[in-house]
Design a protein around this motif. Structure first.
Motif, PDB file in Angstrom:
ATOM      1  N   ILE A 156      21.483  16.808 -17.047  1.00  0.00           N
ATOM      2  CA  ILE A 156      21.589  18.256 -16.862  1.00  0.00           C
ATOM      3  C   ILE A 156      22.369  18.513 -15.576  1.00  0.00           C
ATOM      4  N   LYS A 157      23.405  19.324 -15.658  1.00  0.00           N
ATOM      5  CA  LYS A 157      24.220  19.611 -14.487  1.00  0.00           C
ATOM      6  C   LYS A 157      23.377  20.259 -13.397  1.00  0.00           C
ATOM      7  N   GLY A 158      23.457  19.703 -12.194  1.00  0.00           N
ATOM      8  CA  GLY A 158      22.728  20.242 -11.066  1.00  0.00           C
ATOM      9  C   GLY A 158      21.305  19.734 -10.927  1.00  0.00           C
ATOM     10  N   VAL A 159      20.878  18.861 -11.845  1.00  0.00           N
ATOM     11  CA  VAL A 159      19.535  18.272 -11.764  1.00  0.00           C
ATOM     12  C   VAL A 159      19.677  16.789 -11.447  1.00  0.00           C
ATOM     13  N   TYR A 160      19.030  16.353 -10.393  1.00  0.00           N
ATOM     14  CA  TYR A 160      19.230  14.995  -9.897  1.00  0.00           C
ATOM     15  C   TYR A 160      17.908  14.214  -9.887  1.00  0.00           C
ATOM     16  N   PRO A 161      17.992  12.888  -9.924  1.00  0.00           N
ATOM     17  CA  PRO A 161      16.784  12.075  -9.801  1.00  0.00           C
ATOM     18  C   PRO A 161      16.065  12.383  -8.486  1.00  0.00           C
ATOM     19  N   LYS A 162      14.750  12.145  -8.458  1.00  0.00           N
ATOM     20  CA  LYS A 162      13.963  12.434  -7.265  1.00  0.00           C
ATOM     21  C   LYS A 162      13.389  11.157  -6.677  1.00  0.00           C
ATOM     22  N   TYR A 173       8.019   9.768  -2.063  1.00  0.00           N
ATOM     23  CA  TYR A 173       7.464   8.865  -1.067  1.00  0.00           C
ATOM     24  C   TYR A 173       5.974   8.613  -1.315  1.00  0.00           C
ATOM     25  N   PRO A 174       5.414   7.601  -0.685  1.00  0.00           N
ATOM     26  CA  PRO A 174       4.001   7.233  -0.926  1.00  0.00           C
ATOM     27  C   PRO A 174       3.003   8.363  -0.703  1.00  0.00           C
ATOM     28  N   ASP A 175       3.311   9.326   0.175  1.00  0.00           N
ATOM     29  CA  ASP A 175       2.381  10.430   0.429  1.00  0.00           C
ATOM     30  C   ASP A 175       2.596  11.600  -0.521  1.00  0.00           C
ATOM     31  N   GLY A 176       3.493  11.434  -1.507  1.00  0.00           N
ATOM     32  CA  GLY A 176       3.755  12.488  -2.483  1.00  0.00           C
ATOM     33  C   GLY A 176       4.890  13.417  -2.121  1.00  0.00           C
ATOM     34  N   SER A 177       5.419  13.320  -0.912  1.00  0.00           N
ATOM     35  CA  SER A 177       6.540  14.173  -0.516  1.00  0.00           C
ATOM     36  C   SER A 177       7.815  13.720  -1.237  1.00  0.00           C
ATOM     37  N   ILE A 178       8.744  14.675  -1.392  1.00  0.00           N
ATOM     38  CA  ILE A 178       9.978  14.410  -2.131  1.00  0.00           C
ATOM     39  C   ILE A 178      11.163  14.445  -1.173  1.00  0.00           C
ATOM     40  N   ALA A 179      12.043  13.481  -1.302  1.00  0.00           N
ATOM     41  CA  ALA A 179      13.233  13.412  -0.451  1.00  0.00           C
ATOM     42  C   ALA A 179      14.164  14.570  -0.769  1.00  0.00           C
ATOM     43  N   PRO A 180      14.990  14.986   0.195  1.00  0.00           N
ATOM     44  CA  PRO A 180      15.953  16.060  -0.064  1.00  0.00           C
ATOM     45  C   PRO A 180      16.826  15.750  -1.278  1.00  0.00           C
ATOM     46  N   GLU A 181      17.230  16.787  -1.984  1.00  0.00           N
ATOM     47  CA  GLU A 181      18.042  16.618  -3.187  1.00  0.00           C
ATOM     48  C   GLU A 181      19.302  15.808  -2.897  1.00  0.00           C
ATOM     49  N   ARG A 182      19.662  14.956  -3.832  1.00  0.00           N
ATOM     50  CA  ARG A 182      20.836  14.072  -3.778  1.00  0.00           C
ATOM     51  C   ARG A 182      20.664  12.920  -2.793  1.00  0.00           C
ATOM     52  N   THR A 183      19.461  12.698  -2.297  1.00  0.00           N
ATOM     53  CA  THR A 183      19.233  11.520  -1.447  1.00  0.00           C
ATOM     54  C   THR A 183      19.455  10.253  -2.277  1.00  0.00           C
ATOM     55  N   LEU A 184      20.269   9.350  -1.768  1.00  0.00           N
ATOM     56  CA  LEU A 184      20.617   8.153  -2.540  1.00  0.00           C
ATOM     57  C   LEU A 184      19.653   6.995  -2.307  1.00  0.00           C
ATOM     58  N   PHE A 185      19.122   6.888  -1.080  1.00  0.00           N
ATOM     59  CA  PHE A 185      18.257   5.768  -0.748  1.00  0.00           C
ATOM     60  C   PHE A 185      17.028   6.266   0.006  1.00  0.00           C
ATOM     61  N   PRO A 186      15.884   5.620  -0.185  1.00  0.00           N
ATOM     62  CA  PRO A 186      14.683   6.031   0.552  1.00  0.00           C
ATOM     63  C   PRO A 186      14.842   5.778   2.044  1.00  0.00           C
ATOM     64  N   ASN A 187      14.167   6.578   2.847  1.00  0.00           N
ATOM     65  CA  ASN A 187      14.211   6.476   4.298  1.00  0.00           C
ATOM     66  C   ASN A 187      13.129   5.502   4.765  1.00  0.00           C
ATOM     67  N   SER A 191       0.829  -1.215   0.000  1.00  0.00           N
ATOM     68  CA  SER A 191       0.000   0.000   0.000  1.00  0.00           C
ATOM     69  C   SER A 191       0.860   1.260   0.000  1.00  0.00           C
ATOM     70  N   LYS A 192       2.157   1.101   0.255  1.00  0.00           N
ATOM     71  CA  LYS A 192       3.079   2.236   0.272  1.00  0.00           C
ATOM     72  C   LYS A 192       4.193   1.965  -0.740  1.00  0.00           C
ATOM     73  N   ILE A 193       4.134   2.655  -1.861  1.00  0.00           N
ATOM     74  CA  ILE A 193       5.123   2.467  -2.927  1.00  0.00           C
ATOM     75  C   ILE A 193       5.986   3.722  -3.039  1.00  0.00           C
ATOM     76  N   THR A 194       7.271   3.541  -2.923  1.00  0.00           N
ATOM     77  CA  THR A 194       8.229   4.626  -3.098  1.00  0.00           C
ATOM     78  C   THR A 194       8.802   4.550  -4.506  1.00  0.00           C
ATOM     79  N   LYS A 195       9.009   5.718  -5.138  1.00  0.00           N
ATOM     80  CA  LYS A 195       9.514   5.740  -6.508  1.00  0.00           C
ATOM     81  C   LYS A 195      10.747   6.629  -6.625  1.00  0.00           C
ATOM     82  N   LEU A 196      11.650   6.198  -7.461  1.00  0.00           N
ATOM     83  CA  LEU A 196      12.767   7.038  -7.873  1.00  0.00           C
ATOM     84  C   LEU A 196      12.508   7.421  -9.321  1.00  0.00           C
ATOM     85  N   ILE A 197      12.407   8.727  -9.580  1.00  0.00           N
ATOM     86  CA  ILE A 197      12.128   9.223 -10.916  1.00  0.00           C
ATOM     87  C   ILE A 197      13.403   9.794 -11.520  1.00  0.00           C
TER      88      ILE A 197
END
Length: 254
Positions: free
Chosen positions: A221-227, A230-244, A209-215
């Protein structure tokens, strides 16, 4: 099989390529009085399956030599022997297997480590054309390698583990790389030091019921990183490597 090989097996493969491994007799012959480690896994979903036990034995009798990459000196060290032991499905979702503590044979093999766990075998219910990703589970270290195992928590007797996992979908855009789905937990592969362990019961839980996605990015593009979303739609801090994991575990999703 879409599971990424365990680092235990990868490192072992490299070791076996060195020295005189071809001369070592890797035949196992457990003595009649050997003690056994019984493994029981409860498969949590029709979309997952336990993978075969990855078992490593060590021999201090049949040593091997390799050349040090630092100074060219010859190092003599124990030999390793990696095998897979298929699990047998019992009634319902229960899978069982057993591992000999003493592998025997002319090299006097003894148990070094056992890795067990589960992986997705089908995931069309989570998305179209998803590649099946890496597995999750536990590695139990049996040999007394103080350098490698001194910081691990020790377990003995009968061990019962019920870790929780969530799906993690990676959507990669650049070069049309295939999207993948894996499970992730507090520890994708928990490592423990086993002392006089008799039985391992692994009863994992999966909450889809809780699916996390890496987009991923559409292009580099320099300075643009994958996002990471989280399941509630919130986005992890920039450059986060692994979900919390703790964040997902506490999250309330409607």
């Amino acid at each position: 099989m879409h599971r990424q090989l365990n680092p235990l097996i990868l490192s072992l493969s490299a070791i076996l390529l060195c020295g005189c491994s071809s001369k070592i007799n890797r035949t196992l012959s457990p003595p009649a009085d050997t003690k056994w480690v019984n493994v029981e896994i409860k498969n949590p979903s029709p979309y997952t399956k336990p993978f075969p036990l990855e078992v490593k034995y060590i021999s201090h009798q049949c040593l091997k030599k390799r050349v040090s990459g630092f100074d060219g000196s010859v190092i003599t060290e124990p030999s390793y022997n990696a095998i897979q032991i298929p699990l047998q499905q019992q009634s319902g979702d229960i899978w069982q297997g057993k591992v000999a503590r003493v592998g025997g044979g002319s090299c006097k093999w003894t148990l070094s480590a056992v890795t067990l766990g589960i992986e997705y075998i089908e995931a069309t219910h989570l998305g179209k054309d998803l590649v099946l990703g890496t597995a999750v589970g536990v590695t139990l270290e049996f040999d007394d390698n103080k350098y490698r195992n001194q910081w691990l928590k020790s377990v003995e007797g009968n061990l019962h583990l019920s870790p929780k996992y969530y799906p993690y979908i990676k959507e990669k855009k650049i070069d049309k790389i295939e999207n993948s789905v894996s499970l992730f937990g507090k520890d994708d592969f928990l490592s423990l030091r086993a002392k006089n362990l008799r039985k391992i019961t692994y009863n994992p839980l999966i909450d889809e019921s809780k699916i996390t996605k890496l987009i991923g990015n559409e292009k580099k593009i320099k300075g643009v990183y994958p996002k990471i979303i989280y399941p509630d739609g919130s986005i992890a801090p920039e450059r986060t490597l692994f979900p919390n994991f703790d964040k997902v575990d506490r999250m309330k999703v409607k």
